[in-house]
Scaffold this motif. Structure first.
Motif, PDB file in Angstrom:
ATOM      1  N   ASP A  46      -1.286  -0.018   1.185  1.00 27.92           N
ATOM      2  CA  ASP A  46      -0.977   0.088  -0.239  1.00 27.92           C
ATOM      3  C   ASP A  46      -2.125  -0.343  -1.145  1.00 27.92           C
ATOM      4  O   ASP A  46      -2.303   0.223  -2.227  1.00 27.92           O
ATOM      5  CB  ASP A  46       0.257  -0.748  -0.570  1.00 27.92           C
ATOM      6  CG  ASP A  46       1.517  -0.212   0.093  1.00 27.92           C
ATOM      7  OD1 ASP A  46       1.664   1.017   0.175  1.00 27.92           O
ATOM      8  OD2 ASP A  46       2.357  -1.025   0.534  1.00 27.92           O
ATOM      9  N   THR A  47      -2.899  -1.336  -0.704  1.00 27.20           N
ATOM     10  CA  THR A  47      -3.933  -1.878  -1.595  1.00 27.20           C
ATOM     11  C   THR A  47      -5.354  -1.563  -1.158  1.00 27.20           C
ATOM     12  O   THR A  47      -6.267  -1.553  -1.999  1.00 27.20           O
ATOM     13  CB  THR A  47      -3.780  -3.408  -1.721  1.00 27.20           C
ATOM     14  OG1 THR A  47      -3.868  -3.997  -0.414  1.00 27.20           O
ATOM     15  CG2 THR A  47      -2.446  -3.772  -2.339  1.00 27.20           C
ATOM     16  N   ASP A  48      -5.583  -1.318   0.135  1.00 27.40           N
ATOM     17  CA  ASP A  48      -6.938  -1.054   0.623  1.00 27.40           C
ATOM     18  C   ASP A  48      -7.229   0.434   0.803  1.00 27.40           C
ATOM     19  O   ASP A  48      -8.377   0.866   0.672  1.00 27.40           O
ATOM     20  CB  ASP A  48      -7.173  -1.769   1.966  1.00 27.40           C
ATOM     21  CG  ASP A  48      -7.109  -3.281   1.842  1.00 27.40           C
ATOM     22  OD1 ASP A  48      -7.473  -3.803   0.773  1.00 27.40           O
ATOM     23  OD2 ASP A  48      -6.693  -3.938   2.823  1.00 27.40           O
ATOM     24  N   PRO A  64      -3.184   2.227  -6.941  1.00 32.30           N
ATOM     25  CA  PRO A  64      -1.799   1.915  -7.301  1.00 32.30           C
ATOM     26  C   PRO A  64      -0.990   3.186  -7.557  1.00 32.30           C
ATOM     27  O   PRO A  64      -1.521   4.184  -8.051  1.00 32.30           O
ATOM     28  CB  PRO A  64      -1.935   1.081  -8.576  1.00 32.30           C
ATOM     29  CG  PRO A  64      -3.306   0.479  -8.490  1.00 32.30           C
ATOM     30  CD  PRO A  64      -4.146   1.520  -7.819  1.00 32.30           C
TER      31      PRO A  64
END
Length: 278
Positions: free
Chosen positions: A55-57, A61
């Motif tokens: 989700d973040t790497d 978003p």
């Protein structure tokens, strides 16, 4: 190396990985709806592996671009360097979900120019089945990498281009059949598929052991779906994760394909785009 020719195969066996030596290992386990993948990582992982968060790497978003949009180059470079990724060192990604999430790591690194990146075929279960060890110990300090993100290393599709591929070539929908047909939709606000797309669930790319079928079997599978030499091909899924697995399987079969990164979660953000069911 970056700018050169990619490694011969995007897959690596547990035995070959164990003998590889200096390598950056990315544990990319993830579950839709949880538990958080980092918890699975802490319960046991390959020695020296660092946790890479889908989700973040590996995504920007969620928003207008879908649930897992392509990250921008600067953000992705920063994330990969933090995880120890360098231009001159091999990267191997693994998961415990038939390589569906590891394929997203492979594809994203390839898109941003890293040429020596592979997926552990069969994932964590293949590693342990080979009698190889796991650990709960996290690396004491990750050596910061020097990876430079250079976008454009893999072909991508916009929504309009995906529609064109569906009309003129073969656009593969990598989701389960019931989601493709619009019978259920557990995540996105609209059920159905891109008109003209052909259903090709990623579960058909691997055997019961979670390892990819051999290239000949994959070629036969995709030929039955209309994909062959000279046919323009693309893939999408719910949010561009399992579709990367489809692109990986197509590469193993010797059939290049483009990824619609935003996938269905992006397609349905515009109510003017048509939706097919059945």
């Amino acid at each position: 190396m970056p700018g050169g020719t990619p490694v011969t195969s995007p897959l690596i066996t547990p035995a070959d990985l164990a003998a590889l030596g200096d390598v950056t290992l990315l544990d990319v386990r993830w579950r839709l709806g949880g538990p958080p993948g980092v918890e699975l990582y802490r319960e046991g992982h390959l020695q020296g592996a660092v946790y890479c968060d889908l989700d973040t790497d590996l995504a920007a978003p969620p928003g207008a671009g879908g649930r897992h949009p392509l990250p921008d180059a600067e953000a992705f470079q920063r994330a990969m360097r933090r995880l120890g990724v360098s231009d001159g060192r091999p990267v191997v990604a693994y998961d415990d979900a038939g390589s569906t999430v590891a394929a997203r790591a492979w594809w994203t690194l390839r898109y941003f120019g890293h040429q020596d990146v592979r997926v552990l075929d069969g994932g964590l279960s293949a590693w342990t089945a080979a009698g190889l060890p796991v650990t709960k110990e996290e690396p004491p300090a990750v050596r910061e990498g020097d990876f430079t993100a250079r976008p454009g290393g893999m072909p991508v599709l916009t929504a309009d281009e995906a529609a064109a591929v569906a009309a003129e070539g073969v656009l593969l929908d990598a989701r389960a059949g019931e989601r493709y047909r619009g019978e259920v939709e557990p995540v996105d606000p609209v059920a159905g598929h891109v008109p003209g797309a052909v259903n090709a669930p990623t579960t058909g790319n691997v055997g019961p052991d979670g390892r990819f079928l051999d290239p000949a079997a994959l070629r036969a599978r995709f030929a039955a779906l209309g994909v062959g030499e000279g046919v323009r091909a693309g893939a999408y899924c719910g949010s561009g994760v399992t579709a990367a697995h489809e692109v990986l399987a197509l590469e193993l079969a010797g059939l290049p394909a483009a990824l619609y990164v935003g996938s269905w979660s992006h397609w349905v953000t515009d109510p003017a785009r048509p939706v097919a069911t059945g």
